[in-house]
Design a protein around this motif. Sequence first.
Motif, PDB file in Angstrom:
ATOM      1  N   GLY A 141     -32.700  -5.666 -32.644  1.00  0.00           N
ATOM      2  CA  GLY A 141     -32.157  -6.052 -33.945  1.00  0.00           C
ATOM      3  C   GLY A 141     -33.259  -6.092 -34.982  1.00  0.00           C
ATOM      4  N   ASN A 142     -32.893  -6.515 -36.183  1.00  0.00           N
ATOM      5  CA  ASN A 142     -33.906  -6.642 -37.242  1.00  0.00           C
ATOM      6  C   ASN A 142     -33.545  -7.785 -38.181  1.00  0.00           C
ATOM      7  OD1 ASN A 142     -31.829  -5.592 -38.764  1.00  0.00           O
ATOM      8  ND2 ASN A 142     -32.962  -3.837 -39.540  1.00  0.00           N
ATOM      9  N   THR A 143     -34.070  -7.757 -39.400  1.00  0.00           N
ATOM     10  CA  THR A 143     -33.846  -8.868 -40.332  1.00  0.00           C
ATOM     11  C   THR A 143     -32.431  -8.857 -40.894  1.00  0.00           C
ATOM     12  OG1 THR A 143     -34.634  -7.484 -42.126  1.00  0.00           O
ATOM     13  CG2 THR A 143     -36.245  -8.901 -41.076  1.00  0.00           C
ATOM     14  N   GLU A 144     -31.748  -7.740 -40.706  1.00  0.00           N
ATOM     15  CA  GLU A 144     -30.387  -7.622 -41.232  1.00  0.00           C
ATOM     16  C   GLU A 144     -29.375  -8.098 -40.183  1.00  0.00           C
ATOM     17  OE1 GLU A 144     -28.031  -3.818 -42.732  1.00  0.00           O
ATOM     18  OE2 GLU A 144     -30.196  -3.728 -43.077  1.00  0.00           O
ATOM     19  N   ILE A 145     -29.416  -7.457 -39.021  1.00  0.00           N
ATOM     20  CA  ILE A 145     -28.528  -7.849 -37.917  1.00  0.00           C
ATOM     21  C   ILE A 145     -29.382  -8.064 -36.669  1.00  0.00           C
ATOM     22  CG2 ILE A 145     -26.477  -7.275 -36.553  1.00  0.00           C
ATOM     23  CD1 ILE A 145     -25.628  -5.346 -38.750  1.00  0.00           C
ATOM     24  N   GLY A 146     -29.350  -9.280 -36.194  1.00  0.00           N
ATOM     25  CA  GLY A 146     -30.139  -9.598 -34.996  1.00  0.00           C
ATOM     26  C   GLY A 146     -29.227  -9.722 -33.801  1.00  0.00           C
ATOM     27  N   ALA A 147     -29.261 -10.882 -33.181  1.00  0.00           N
ATOM     28  CA  ALA A 147     -28.393 -11.138 -32.030  1.00  0.00           C
ATOM     29  C   ALA A 147     -27.851 -12.546 -32.203  1.00  0.00           C
ATOM     30  CB  ALA A 147     -29.179 -10.996 -30.737  1.00  0.00           C
ATOM     31  N   ASP A 148     -26.621 -12.629 -32.722  1.00  0.00           N
ATOM     32  CA  ASP A 148     -26.021 -13.955 -32.900  1.00  0.00           C
ATOM     33  C   ASP A 148     -25.259 -14.342 -31.629  1.00  0.00           C
ATOM     34  OD1 ASP A 148     -23.724 -12.437 -32.999  1.00  0.00           O
ATOM     35  OD2 ASP A 148     -23.329 -12.786 -35.121  1.00  0.00           O
ATOM     36  N   ALA A 149     -24.688 -15.553 -31.657  1.00  0.00           N
ATOM     37  CA  ALA A 149     -24.021 -16.072 -30.461  1.00  0.00           C
ATOM     38  C   ALA A 149     -22.902 -15.134 -30.012  1.00  0.00           C
ATOM     39  CB  ALA A 149     -23.474 -17.460 -30.749  1.00  0.00           C
ATOM     40  N   GLU A 150     -22.159 -14.554 -30.982  1.00  0.00           N
ATOM     41  CA  GLU A 150     -21.031 -13.687 -30.640  1.00  0.00           C
ATOM     42  C   GLU A 150     -21.503 -12.426 -29.901  1.00  0.00           C
ATOM     43  OE1 GLU A 150     -17.424 -11.130 -32.699  1.00  0.00           O
ATOM     44  OE2 GLU A 150     -18.996 -11.931 -33.978  1.00  0.00           O
ATOM     45  N   LEU A 151     -22.565 -11.824 -30.423  1.00  0.00           N
ATOM     46  CA  LEU A 151     -23.074 -10.608 -29.781  1.00  0.00           C
ATOM     47  C   LEU A 151     -23.614 -10.926 -28.379  1.00  0.00           C
ATOM     48  CD1 LEU A 151     -23.623  -7.548 -30.227  1.00  0.00           C
ATOM     49  CD2 LEU A 151     -25.923  -8.168 -30.928  1.00  0.00           C
ATOM     50  N   ILE A 152     -24.365 -12.010 -28.307  1.00  0.00           N
ATOM     51  CA  ILE A 152     -24.944 -12.400 -27.007  1.00  0.00           C
ATOM     52  C   ILE A 152     -23.821 -12.638 -25.983  1.00  0.00           C
ATOM     53  CG2 ILE A 152     -26.269 -14.217 -25.817  1.00  0.00           C
ATOM     54  CD1 ILE A 152     -27.881 -14.484 -28.499  1.00  0.00           C
ATOM     55  N   ALA A 153     -22.760 -13.327 -26.433  1.00  0.00           N
ATOM     56  CA  ALA A 153     -21.655 -13.647 -25.516  1.00  0.00           C
ATOM     57  C   ALA A 153     -20.925 -12.398 -25.046  1.00  0.00           C
ATOM     58  CB  ALA A 153     -20.684 -14.598 -26.200  1.00  0.00           C
ATOM     59  N   SER A 154     -20.958 -11.334 -25.871  1.00  0.00           N
ATOM     60  CA  SER A 154     -20.220 -10.133 -25.468  1.00  0.00           C
ATOM     61  C   SER A 154     -21.061  -9.164 -24.626  1.00  0.00           C
ATOM     62  CB  SER A 154     -19.644  -9.424 -26.701  1.00  0.00           C
ATOM     63  OG  SER A 154     -20.676  -9.176 -27.613  1.00  0.00           O
ATOM     64  N   LEU A 155     -22.275  -9.555 -24.314  1.00  0.00           N
ATOM     65  CA  LEU A 155     -23.142  -8.686 -23.499  1.00  0.00           C
ATOM     66  C   LEU A 155     -23.538  -9.420 -22.213  1.00  0.00           C
ATOM     67  CD1 LEU A 155     -25.454  -7.346 -26.367  1.00  0.00           C
ATOM     68  CD2 LEU A 155     -23.568  -6.127 -25.274  1.00  0.00           C
ATOM     69  N   PRO A 156     -22.714  -9.362 -21.196  1.00  0.00           N
ATOM     70  CA  PRO A 156     -22.969 -10.155 -19.984  1.00  0.00           C
ATOM     71  C   PRO A 156     -24.250  -9.764 -19.232  1.00  0.00           C
ATOM     72  CG  PRO A 156     -21.086  -8.668 -19.688  1.00  0.00           C
ATOM     73  CD  PRO A 156     -21.451  -8.614 -21.127  1.00  0.00           C
ATOM     74  N   SER A 157     -24.741  -8.532 -19.456  1.00  0.00           N
ATOM     75  CA  SER A 157     -25.943  -8.121 -18.719  1.00  0.00           C
ATOM     76  C   SER A 157     -27.203  -8.192 -19.580  1.00  0.00           C
ATOM     77  CB  SER A 157     -25.778  -6.688 -18.219  1.00  0.00           C
ATOM     78  OG  SER A 157     -24.585  -6.567 -17.490  1.00  0.00           O
ATOM     79  N   LEU A 158     -27.094  -8.842 -20.744  1.00  0.00           N
ATOM     80  CA  LEU A 158     -28.248  -8.874 -21.654  1.00  0.00           C
ATOM     81  C   LEU A 158     -29.432  -9.638 -21.045  1.00  0.00           C
ATOM     82  CD1 LEU A 158     -29.312  -8.127 -24.463  1.00  0.00           C
ATOM     83  CD2 LEU A 158     -28.389 -10.276 -25.316  1.00  0.00           C
ATOM     84  N   GLU A 159     -30.618  -8.991 -21.061  1.00  0.00           N
ATOM     85  CA  GLU A 159     -31.826  -9.614 -20.517  1.00  0.00           C
ATOM     86  C   GLU A 159     -32.867  -9.894 -21.587  1.00  0.00           C
ATOM     87  OE1 GLU A 159     -33.483  -7.177 -17.367  1.00  0.00           O
ATOM     88  OE2 GLU A 159     -31.453  -6.612 -16.755  1.00  0.00           O
ATOM     89  N   ILE A 160     -32.861  -9.054 -22.638  1.00  0.00           N
ATOM     90  CA  ILE A 160     -33.933  -9.195 -23.637  1.00  0.00           C
ATOM     91  C   ILE A 160     -33.456  -8.791 -25.032  1.00  0.00           C
ATOM     92  CG2 ILE A 160     -34.859  -6.895 -22.965  1.00  0.00           C
ATOM     93  CD1 ILE A 160     -37.660  -7.992 -23.856  1.00  0.00           C
ATOM     94  N   VAL A 161     -33.916  -9.555 -26.025  1.00  0.00           N
ATOM     95  CA  VAL A 161     -33.729  -9.176 -27.428  1.00  0.00           C
ATOM     96  C   VAL A 161     -35.131  -8.844 -27.946  1.00  0.00           C
ATOM     97  CG1 VAL A 161     -33.017  -9.922 -29.736  1.00  0.00           C
ATOM     98  CG2 VAL A 161     -31.751 -10.714 -27.708  1.00  0.00           C
ATOM     99  N   ALA A 162     -35.346  -7.584 -28.313  1.00  0.00           N
ATOM    100  CA  ALA A 162     -36.647  -7.168 -28.850  1.00  0.00           C
ATOM    101  C   ALA A 162     -36.442  -6.885 -30.328  1.00  0.00           C
ATOM    102  CB  ALA A 162     -37.150  -5.924 -28.119  1.00  0.00           C
ATOM    103  N   SER A 163     -36.917  -7.791 -31.159  1.00  0.00           N
ATOM    104  CA  SER A 163     -36.622  -7.674 -32.587  1.00  0.00           C
ATOM    105  C   SER A 163     -37.650  -6.806 -33.301  1.00  0.00           C
ATOM    106  CB  SER A 163     -36.575  -9.055 -33.230  1.00  0.00           C
ATOM    107  OG  SER A 163     -35.998  -8.936 -34.507  1.00  0.00           O
ATOM    108  N   TYR A 164     -37.119  -5.909 -34.137  1.00  0.00           N
ATOM    109  CA  TYR A 164     -37.973  -5.089 -34.997  1.00  0.00           C
ATOM    110  C   TYR A 164     -38.241  -5.908 -36.264  1.00  0.00           C
ATOM    111  CZ  TYR A 164     -39.164  -1.050 -37.980  1.00  0.00           C
ATOM    112  OH  TYR A 164     -39.785  -0.170 -38.851  1.00  0.00           O
ATOM    113  N   SER A 165     -38.875  -7.057 -36.092  1.00  0.00           N
ATOM    114  CA  SER A 165     -39.196  -7.971 -37.197  1.00  0.00           C
ATOM    115  C   SER A 165     -40.070  -9.073 -36.637  1.00  0.00           C
ATOM    116  CB  SER A 165     -37.917  -8.613 -37.766  1.00  0.00           C
ATOM    117  OG  SER A 165     -37.389  -9.554 -36.854  1.00  0.00           O
ATOM    118  N   VAL A 166     -40.772  -9.743 -37.538  1.00  0.00           N
ATOM    119  CA  VAL A 166     -41.492 -10.932 -37.077  1.00  0.00           C
ATOM    120  C   VAL A 166     -40.562 -12.142 -37.174  1.00  0.00           C
ATOM    121  CG1 VAL A 166     -42.561 -11.488 -39.321  1.00  0.00           C
ATOM    122  CG2 VAL A 166     -43.670 -12.218 -37.219  1.00  0.00           C
ATOM    123  N   GLY A 167     -39.687 -12.137 -38.184  1.00  0.00           N
ATOM    124  CA  GLY A 167     -38.766 -13.256 -38.396  1.00  0.00           C
ATOM    125  C   GLY A 167     -37.708 -13.309 -37.302  1.00  0.00           C
ATOM    126  N   LEU A 168     -37.341 -14.516 -36.930  1.00  0.00           N
ATOM    127  CA  LEU A 168     -36.418 -14.702 -35.804  1.00  0.00           C
ATOM    128  C   LEU A 168     -35.112 -15.350 -36.234  1.00  0.00           C
ATOM    129  CD1 LEU A 168     -39.207 -16.104 -33.501  1.00  0.00           C
ATOM    130  CD2 LEU A 168     -38.092 -13.883 -33.213  1.00  0.00           C
TER     131      LEU A 168
END
Length: 315
Positions: free
Chosen positions: A53-80
Amino acid sequence: MQSIGVLMTCPMHKYLEQQLETHFNLFKLWHCNSSITEFLKTHQGNTIRAVVGNTEIGADAELIASLPSLEIVASYSVGLDKIDLRKCEEKGIRVANTPDVLTDDVADLAIGLILGVLRGICASDAYVRIGKWKDADFGLATKFSGKSVGIVGLGRIGSAIAKRAEAFGCSISYFSRSQKPFANYKFYSNIIDLATSCQILIVACALTEETRHIINREVIDALGPKGILINIGRGAHVDETELVSALLEGRLGGAGLDVYENEPEVPEELFGLGNVVLQPHVGSDTVETSDAMADLVISNLKAHFSKKSLLTPVI
Ligand SMILES: O=CC(=O)O
């Protein structure tokens, strides 16, 4: 790693997209016309193990909940601030960002914004282009060298701005959660006191619940009609309604802004003000830094999927 499903949330840097396509099985969220849930159903959400994700769209609770196999969020940004860190922690999802590689660019832009506002670089550029110089001289601007600079947040970027401002002969002071033992600058534990004591106030901290609207009416009034506000952090650090009225009423001397509360919306009242310089959230957007950020995202993903330590871990 080519079979590992990676979801990119929105268009970012082309080179990053190419690298992700080369090394992983890339899914692009913006290619979906339906809801995220529909998209993930048709694109096997359960095969996606990483989100970029980035500063526009990252990984919110809804996205995280819809990805049952998610292991890592690697952000193309310093801001979290666009990542639900609490959810990630809860679910044991790793998080990485791109610090350091963008520090110089963001600090450079902060100085550029100061010079832009004080020396009227954009206003005088327009003055030349529309032929007004032929009628009269532009008039006098304000000197930057030697001014007192207050920095909100003395992290990597705040420190890099301080170093640059020192080279302009400025006196530096700062506000942060705690005093930094390494810093030889005056520390204020109260942001109002910092704003009262400096001529240029620069926002360079992370956006958290505590720092949302940290620049409110009181801080703006403490900075005063000759004070300049520079924001290279996040739009939500500043109460934008208060900022706009202070500028319109002449209670603040000027502003240099790279970020806004509702990007890409920018308050139109600012468009006619010559003492305001506006940038479209481009602090780290140089070719060199964007490539370095992309490389760091790829390296973090590769490290994670090879069971090695992340290069720039957050969680
Ligand atoms: O705003 C830019 C970033 O967080 O990288």
